[in-house]
Scaffold this motif. Structure first.
Motif, PDB file in Angstrom:
ATOM      1  N   PRO A 197      13.392 -42.198 -45.042  1.00 45.67           N
ATOM      2  CA  PRO A 197      14.849 -42.037 -44.941  1.00 45.67           C
ATOM      3  C   PRO A 197      15.456 -41.629 -46.292  1.00 45.67           C
ATOM      4  O   PRO A 197      14.925 -41.976 -47.356  1.00 45.67           O
ATOM      5  CB  PRO A 197      15.336 -43.444 -44.542  1.00 45.67           C
ATOM      6  N   ASN A 198      16.549 -40.897 -46.232  1.00 47.83           N
ATOM      7  CA  ASN A 198      17.358 -40.681 -47.427  1.00 47.83           C
ATOM      8  C   ASN A 198      18.458 -41.738 -47.454  1.00 47.83           C
ATOM      9  O   ASN A 198      18.417 -42.703 -46.671  1.00 47.83           O
ATOM     10  CB  ASN A 198      17.928 -39.261 -47.446  1.00 47.83           C
ATOM     11  N   ASP A 199      19.423 -41.588 -48.334  1.00 44.33           N
ATOM     12  CA  ASP A 199      20.486 -42.594 -48.431  1.00 44.33           C
ATOM     13  C   ASP A 199      21.206 -42.785 -47.097  1.00 44.33           C
ATOM     14  O   ASP A 199      21.500 -43.912 -46.684  1.00 44.33           O
ATOM     15  CB  ASP A 199      21.503 -42.191 -49.509  1.00 44.33           C
ATOM     16  N   SER A 200      21.477 -41.670 -46.406  1.00 53.66           N
ATOM     17  CA  SER A 200      22.155 -41.765 -45.109  1.00 53.66           C
ATOM     18  C   SER A 200      21.265 -42.443 -44.077  1.00 53.66           C
ATOM     19  O   SER A 200      21.737 -43.211 -43.233  1.00 53.66           O
ATOM     20  CB  SER A 200      22.546 -40.364 -44.616  1.00 53.66           C
ATOM     21  N   GLY A 201      19.962 -42.163 -44.146  1.00 54.08           N
ATOM     22  CA  GLY A 201      19.029 -42.792 -43.220  1.00 54.08           C
ATOM     23  C   GLY A 201      18.973 -44.299 -43.397  1.00 54.08           C
ATOM     24  O   GLY A 201      18.916 -45.054 -42.413  1.00 54.08           O
ATOM     25  N   TYR A 202      18.992 -44.742 -44.646  1.00 49.13           N
ATOM     26  CA  TYR A 202      18.974 -46.187 -44.895  1.00 49.13           C
ATOM     27  C   TYR A 202      20.270 -46.848 -44.438  1.00 49.13           C
ATOM     28  O   TYR A 202      20.277 -48.015 -44.019  1.00 49.13           O
ATOM     29  CB  TYR A 202      18.694 -46.474 -46.374  1.00 49.13           C
ATOM     30  N   LYS A 203      21.369 -46.109 -44.501  1.00 50.53           N
ATOM     31  CA  LYS A 203      22.625 -46.655 -43.969  1.00 50.53           C
ATOM     32  C   LYS A 203      22.535 -46.827 -42.454  1.00 50.53           C
ATOM     33  O   LYS A 203      23.063 -47.797 -41.903  1.00 50.53           O
ATOM     34  CB  LYS A 203      23.790 -45.720 -44.328  1.00 50.53           C
ATOM     35  N   VAL A 204      21.871 -45.881 -41.791  1.00 53.13           N
ATOM     36  CA  VAL A 204      21.657 -46.003 -40.344  1.00 53.13           C
ATOM     37  C   VAL A 204      20.846 -47.245 -40.042  1.00 53.13           C
ATOM     38  O   VAL A 204      21.172 -48.030 -39.136  1.00 53.13           O
ATOM     39  CB  VAL A 204      20.950 -44.743 -39.798  1.00 53.13           C
ATOM     40  N   MET A 205      19.765 -47.457 -40.810  1.00 52.88           N
ATOM     41  CA  MET A 205      18.924 -48.637 -40.610  1.00 52.88           C
ATOM     42  C   MET A 205      19.724 -49.919 -40.858  1.00 52.88           C
ATOM     43  O   MET A 205      19.629 -50.892 -40.095  1.00 52.88           O
ATOM     44  CB  MET A 205      17.718 -48.588 -41.545  1.00 52.88           C
ATOM     45  N   ALA A 206      20.500 -49.932 -41.947  1.00 53.07           N
ATOM     46  CA  ALA A 206      21.278 -51.122 -42.288  1.00 53.07           C
ATOM     47  C   ALA A 206      22.320 -51.441 -41.225  1.00 53.07           C
ATOM     48  O   ALA A 206      22.522 -52.601 -40.860  1.00 53.07           O
ATOM     49  CB  ALA A 206      21.952 -50.923 -43.654  1.00 53.07           C
ATOM     50  N   SER A 207      22.972 -50.408 -40.706  1.00 52.62           N
ATOM     51  CA  SER A 207      23.999 -50.621 -39.682  1.00 52.62           C
ATOM     52  C   SER A 207      23.400 -51.188 -38.401  1.00 52.62           C
ATOM     53  O   SER A 207      23.989 -52.071 -37.760  1.00 52.62           O
ATOM     54  CB  SER A 207      24.718 -49.305 -39.380  1.00 52.62           C
ATOM     55  N   ALA A 208      22.223 -50.682 -38.022  1.00 59.59           N
ATOM     56  CA  ALA A 208      21.572 -51.178 -36.808  1.00 59.59           C
ATOM     57  C   ALA A 208      21.173 -52.640 -36.975  1.00 59.59           C
ATOM     58  O   ALA A 208      21.324 -53.451 -36.054  1.00 59.59           O
ATOM     59  CB  ALA A 208      20.343 -50.328 -36.496  1.00 59.59           C
ATOM     60  N   LEU A 209      20.671 -52.986 -38.153  1.00 62.68           N
ATOM     61  CA  LEU A 209      20.286 -54.373 -38.422  1.00 62.68           C
ATOM     62  C   LEU A 209      21.518 -55.269 -38.480  1.00 62.68           C
ATOM     63  O   LEU A 209      21.519 -56.390 -37.948  1.00 62.68           O
ATOM     64  CB  LEU A 209      19.511 -54.452 -39.733  1.00 62.68           C
ATOM     65  N   ARG A 210      22.556 -54.785 -39.116  1.00 59.88           N
ATOM     66  CA  ARG A 210      23.794 -55.572 -39.189  1.00 59.88           C
ATOM     67  C   ARG A 210      24.319 -55.913 -37.801  1.00 59.88           C
ATOM     68  O   ARG A 210      24.708 -57.056 -37.534  1.00 59.88           O
ATOM     69  CB  ARG A 210      24.862 -54.780 -39.949  1.00 59.88           C
ATOM     70  N   GLU A 211      24.299 -54.920 -36.915  1.00 62.35           N
ATOM     71  CA  GLU A 211      24.791 -55.140 -35.554  1.00 62.35           C
ATOM     72  C   GLU A 211      23.986 -56.234 -34.864  1.00 62.35           C
ATOM     73  O   GLU A 211      24.546 -57.102 -34.177  1.00 62.35           O
ATOM     74  CB  GLU A 211      24.712 -53.841 -34.760  1.00 62.35           C
TER      75      GLU A 211
END
Length: 295
Positions: free
Chosen positions: A264-278
């Motif tokens: 992942p790039n920075d945006s990809g890690y944000k996607v991962m973080a958002s899914a985990l946060r949810e």
């Protein structure tokens, strides 16, 4: 004289009655809204949970491709969770190690005493695993291999994953565990290999089955986030523009690291973080789970 005494006695009686009435009313009548609000705020502060998050896994946990070099999704999800009204603070520890297979992660959990100590204190454990097992198999059979070509690797992964969950439960049987599914980094560029996605789908299905049969484990799906069904493939981009692979750098996968088009790039890690946060916040809405985390 008697009249004065009667007046004095009456005044004293009135004063005493007034004082008594005030005390009784103060006891019986509900406090003001201001006081009630203050009590509610104090109760809310006391119920807020401190999250101790320990991340283990491969390069996706270490954060390869993260331009900030802070650790990929781990610090991002911590920052997101700190804004939750049920969360007092978030502490993290990251034991991600690039290149680790499921068997190597199992060895780390068995041998790394520092990781074991942190896991015992955690109330949230996150996990990325399996990608390197799968990649090793791809190197043997190629991107056009069939599902049958991966069955042995999948079975070995399943055995290792069960052992990993057993170890985590041994160190800490109260923590909530979140395991990421795999995303297909090749779909955007090699959608013509129809069997490729089937391998990733089967891998994730097997992981879901194990997660659902293991206490305190939640599967976090991200493949559909990295590869939405309406996203154009590289083949479509080339056919529309006439450009070759070398000429379409501006159309790289929006969530993949340009240097390898895999992590992942920075945006990809944000996607991962958002899914985990949810997933975590869904659990925080559960009163029983919140009380359990507060112990």
């Amino acid at each position: 004289m008697r009249t004065l005494k009667k007046v004095g006695f009456s005044l004293i009686s009135i004063i005493l009655f007034a004082l008594l009435s005030y005390v009784v009313l103060d006891f019986l009548v509900p406090k003001s809204n201001s006081s009630s609000s203050e009590n509610e705020e104090i109760a809310q502060q006391q119920s807020r949970v401190f999250l101790d998050l320990v991340a283990v896994g491969d390069s996706l946990t270490e954060g390869v491709g993260d331009s900030t070099q802070r650790g990929g999704y781990v610090p991002l999800v911590a920052d997101m969770l700190r804004t939750n009204p049920n969360v007092k603070n978030v502490q993290t520890a990251n034991y991600g190690h690039a290149g680790d297979t499921s068997s190597q992660l199992m060895n780390l959990l068995e041998e790394n005493e520092e990781a074991q100590a942190d896991l015992k204190e955690a109330n949230i454990i996150t996990l990325t695993v399996g990608g390197n097992d799968l990649i090793r198999n791809f190197r043997q059979v190629g991107l056009n291999g069939s599902v049958e070509d991966f069955e042995t690797t999948i079975q070995e992964y399943e055995e290792n994953l069960n052992s990993i969950f057993s170890l985590l439960n041994q160190y800490n049987d109260e923590a909530s565990i979140y395991i990421y599914g795999l995303y297909n980094p090749y779909h955007y560029y090699f959608a013509e290999f129809e069997g490729l996605q089937a391998v990733f789908d089967l891998w994730n299905e097997r992981t879901v089955e194990i997660a659902e049969n293991t206490d305190n484990v939640t599967f976090v799906e991200i493949d559909s986030l990295f590869n939405p069904s309406d996203a154009p493939t590289e083949t479509e981009v080339e056919s529309n523009s006439g450009d070759s692979l070398e000429d379409i750098q501006d159309t790289n996968h929006p969530y993949l690291f340009e240097d390898d088009l895999f992590h992942p790039n920075d945006s990809g890690y944000k996607v991962m973080a958002s899914a985990l946060r949810e997933a975590i916040e869904k659990e925080l809405e559960d009163t029983d789970s919140l009380l359990s985390m507060n112990r």
